[in-house]
Design a protein around this motif. Sequence first.
Motif, short mmCIF file in Angstrom:
data_model
loop_
_atom_site.label_atom_id
_atom_site.label_comp_id
_atom_site.label_asym_id
_atom_site.label_seq_id
_atom_site.Cartn_x
_atom_site.Cartn_y
_atom_site.Cartn_z
N THR A 174 10.51 -5.16 9.54
CA THR A 174 9.15 -6.50 8.77
C THR A 174 10.21 -6.91 6.99
OG1 THR A 174 6.88 -6.60 7.33
CG2 THR A 174 8.54 -4.48 7.37
N ASP A 175 9.42 -7.62 6.34
CA ASP A 175 10.98 -7.69 4.94
C ASP A 175 9.00 -8.38 3.88
OD1 ASP A 175 9.21 -10.90 5.00
OD2 ASP A 175 10.64 -10.73 7.21
N PHE A 176 10.05 -8.51 2.69
CA PHE A 176 9.27 -8.99 0.96
C PHE A 176 8.58 -9.59 1.51
CE2 PHE A 176 8.63 -9.90 -3.19
CZ PHE A 176 8.55 -8.67 -3.84
N ASP A 177 8.91 -10.80 2.37
CA ASP A 177 8.27 -11.82 1.65
C ASP A 177 6.64 -12.08 3.29
OD1 ASP A 177 10.50 -12.86 0.86
OD2 ASP A 177 9.71 -14.64 1.04
N THR A 178 7.02 -10.89 3.97
CA THR A 178 5.96 -10.87 5.01
C THR A 178 4.53 -10.02 4.11
OG1 THR A 178 6.82 -11.87 6.69
CG2 THR A 178 5.09 -10.08 7.74
N ILE A 179 4.85 -8.88 3.91
CA ILE A 179 4.40 -7.94 3.07
C ILE A 179 3.68 -8.73 1.86
CG2 ILE A 179 4.26 -5.86 1.71
CD1 ILE A 179 6.29 -4.76 3.62
N ALA A 180 4.26 -9.37 1.65
CA ALA A 180 3.31 -9.82 0.28
C ALA A 180 2.48 -11.11 0.34
CB ALA A 180 4.94 -10.62 -0.60
N GLU A 181 2.62 -11.78 1.76
CA GLU A 181 1.34 -12.25 2.06
C GLU A 181 0.38 -11.58 2.74
OE1 GLU A 181 1.38 -14.98 6.03
OE2 GLU A 181 3.35 -15.81 4.99
N VAL A 182 0.65 -10.60 3.53
CA VAL A 182 0.02 -10.00 3.99
C VAL A 182 -1.06 -8.99 3.50
CG1 VAL A 182 -0.56 -7.49 5.33
CG2 VAL A 182 1.24 -9.23 6.41
N ALA A 183 -0.55 -8.41 2.12
CA ALA A 183 -0.70 -7.49 0.73
C ALA A 183 -2.14 -8.85 0.27
CB ALA A 183 0.06 -7.43 -0.40
N ALA A 184 -2.06 -10.53 0.30
CA ALA A 184 -2.54 -11.05 -0.78
C ALA A 184 -2.78 -11.17 0.31
CB ALA A 184 -2.04 -12.53 -0.91
N GLU A 185 -3.00 -11.36 1.83
CA GLU A 185 -4.41 -11.87 2.45
C GLU A 185 -5.29 -10.40 2.47
OE1 GLU A 185 -2.57 -12.52 6.04
OE2 GLU A 185 -1.56 -14.05 5.32
N GLN A 186 -5.00 -9.46 2.63
CA GLN A 186 -6.09 -8.17 2.61
C GLN A 186 -6.47 -7.60 1.23
OE1 GLN A 186 -4.27 -5.50 5.05
NE2 GLN A 186 -4.50 -6.60 7.25
N GLY A 187 -6.48 -8.40 -0.03
CA GLY A 187 -6.77 -8.19 -1.35
C GLY A 187 -6.03 -6.76 -1.68
N TYR A 188 -4.90 -6.33 -1.36
CA TYR A 188 -3.88 -5.22 -2.29
C TYR A 188 -3.62 -6.33 -3.75
CZ TYR A 188 -3.99 -2.52 1.94
OH TYR A 188 -3.79 -1.69 3.17
N ILE A 189 -3.51 -7.17 -3.52
CA ILE A 189 -2.94 -8.26 -4.74
C ILE A 189 -3.13 -9.82 -5.05
CG2 ILE A 189 -0.39 -7.31 -4.66
CD1 ILE A 189 0.57 -9.51 -3.41
N LYS A 190 -3.09 -9.88 -5.25
CA LYS A 190 -3.99 -11.19 -5.94
C LYS A 190 -3.00 -12.03 -5.37
CE LYS A 190 -6.21 -10.53 -10.52
NZ LYS A 190 -5.37 -9.85 -11.20
N GLN A 191 -3.24 -13.12 -5.27
CA GLN A 191 -2.44 -14.69 -4.37
C GLN A 191 -1.70 -15.18 -5.45
OE1 GLN A 191 -3.65 -15.23 -0.89
NE2 GLN A 191 -1.73 -16.91 -0.81
N GLU A 192 -2.09 -15.39 -6.34
CA GLU A 192 -1.35 -16.58 -7.43
C GLU A 192 0.39 -15.35 -7.73
OE1 GLU A 192 -5.17 -14.87 -9.33
OE2 GLU A 192 -4.81 -15.34 -7.75
N ASP A 193 0.02 -13.70 -7.59
CA ASP A 193 0.73 -13.47 -7.81
C ASP A 193 2.06 -12.71 -6.53
OD1 ASP A 193 -0.40 -11.03 -9.52
OD2 ASP A 193 -1.54 -9.46 -8.12
N ILE A 194 1.98 -13.78 -5.26
CA ILE A 194 2.94 -13.83 -5.21
C ILE A 194 4.49 -14.72 -5.26
CG2 ILE A 194 3.63 -15.12 -2.37
CD1 ILE A 194 0.95 -14.73 -1.14
N LYS A 195 3.65 -15.44 -6.22
CA LYS A 195 5.16 -16.44 -7.01
C LYS A 195 5.76 -15.82 -7.69
CE LYS A 195 3.90 -20.93 -7.44
NZ LYS A 195 3.35 -21.97 -7.87
N ARG A 196 4.87 -14.79 -8.14
CA ARG A 196 5.40 -13.54 -9.30
C ARG A 196 6.12 -12.79 -8.52
NH1 ARG A 196 1.15 -10.87 -12.01
NH2 ARG A 196 2.65 -9.83 -13.91
N LEU A 197 5.43 -12.44 -7.05
CA LEU A 197 6.53 -11.50 -6.21
C LEU A 197 8.21 -11.64 -6.02
CD1 LEU A 197 3.75 -10.08 -4.45
CD2 LEU A 197 5.02 -8.43 -6.23
N ILE A 198 8.20 -12.93 -5.12
CA ILE A 198 9.21 -13.65 -5.39
C ILE A 198 10.18 -14.02 -6.07
CG2 ILE A 198 9.89 -15.74 -3.64
CD1 ILE A 198 8.24 -13.79 -2.30
#
Length: 212
Positions: A174-198
């Motif tokens: 797996t990779d960073f982008d996939t984990i960030a996406e799944v984390a947002a979907e499952q509520g570990y982080i907010k959707q808007e956090d993905i941009k910051r992570l990337i």
Amino acid sequence: MELNRKIAEDLLKIKAVFFRPEEPFTWASGIKSPVYCDNRLTLTAPEVRTDVENGLAETIKKYYPDVEVLMGTSTAGIAHAAITGHILGLPMGYVRSGAKDHGRQNQIEGRLEKGQKVVVVEDLISTGGSVLEVVNVLREAGADVLGIVSIFTYGMKKGLDRLKEADVINHSLTDFDTIAEVAAEQGYIKQEDIKRLISFRNNPSDESWIGK
């Protein structure tokens, strides 16, 4: 479910990969990071460990069917190389970070013949420096390094460039982008956090993502 998403879910569930964009972790290098990654935790979670080792075995069979020996990185890759080697019925060894100062002064542990086809087993890849040291040691010993398998990759430009320059292929579960996406979907982080992570992943030394 696709393997990369399944492994992402597993790693998040046991907090092997843990996102904290509001309170960044500080790496040994001083870099502020929104993500903490400790894939050693997979070893103490039997269900996740089974997914990981079966995933590594399937990845090796798919991409490196001619492999003759697995070599783990010291220390994080050793257990994964051993378990995956057991599943595949392959010999395994590992490469120390430096040669022993006693006994036979080996840096490569386990039997390795010149010309043998080797796959390196690593837990995670960030800038690629440590895994490439292992590849170089094996090549100097006469091994034919087919490539790397790893559990997780950040996909950082520095790491990708280094691997390409060394002519080494890596396949991660797996990779960073996939984990960030799944984390947002499952509520570990907010959707808007993905941009910051990337933006962190694309340029770790630029801290402008913090506090956005």
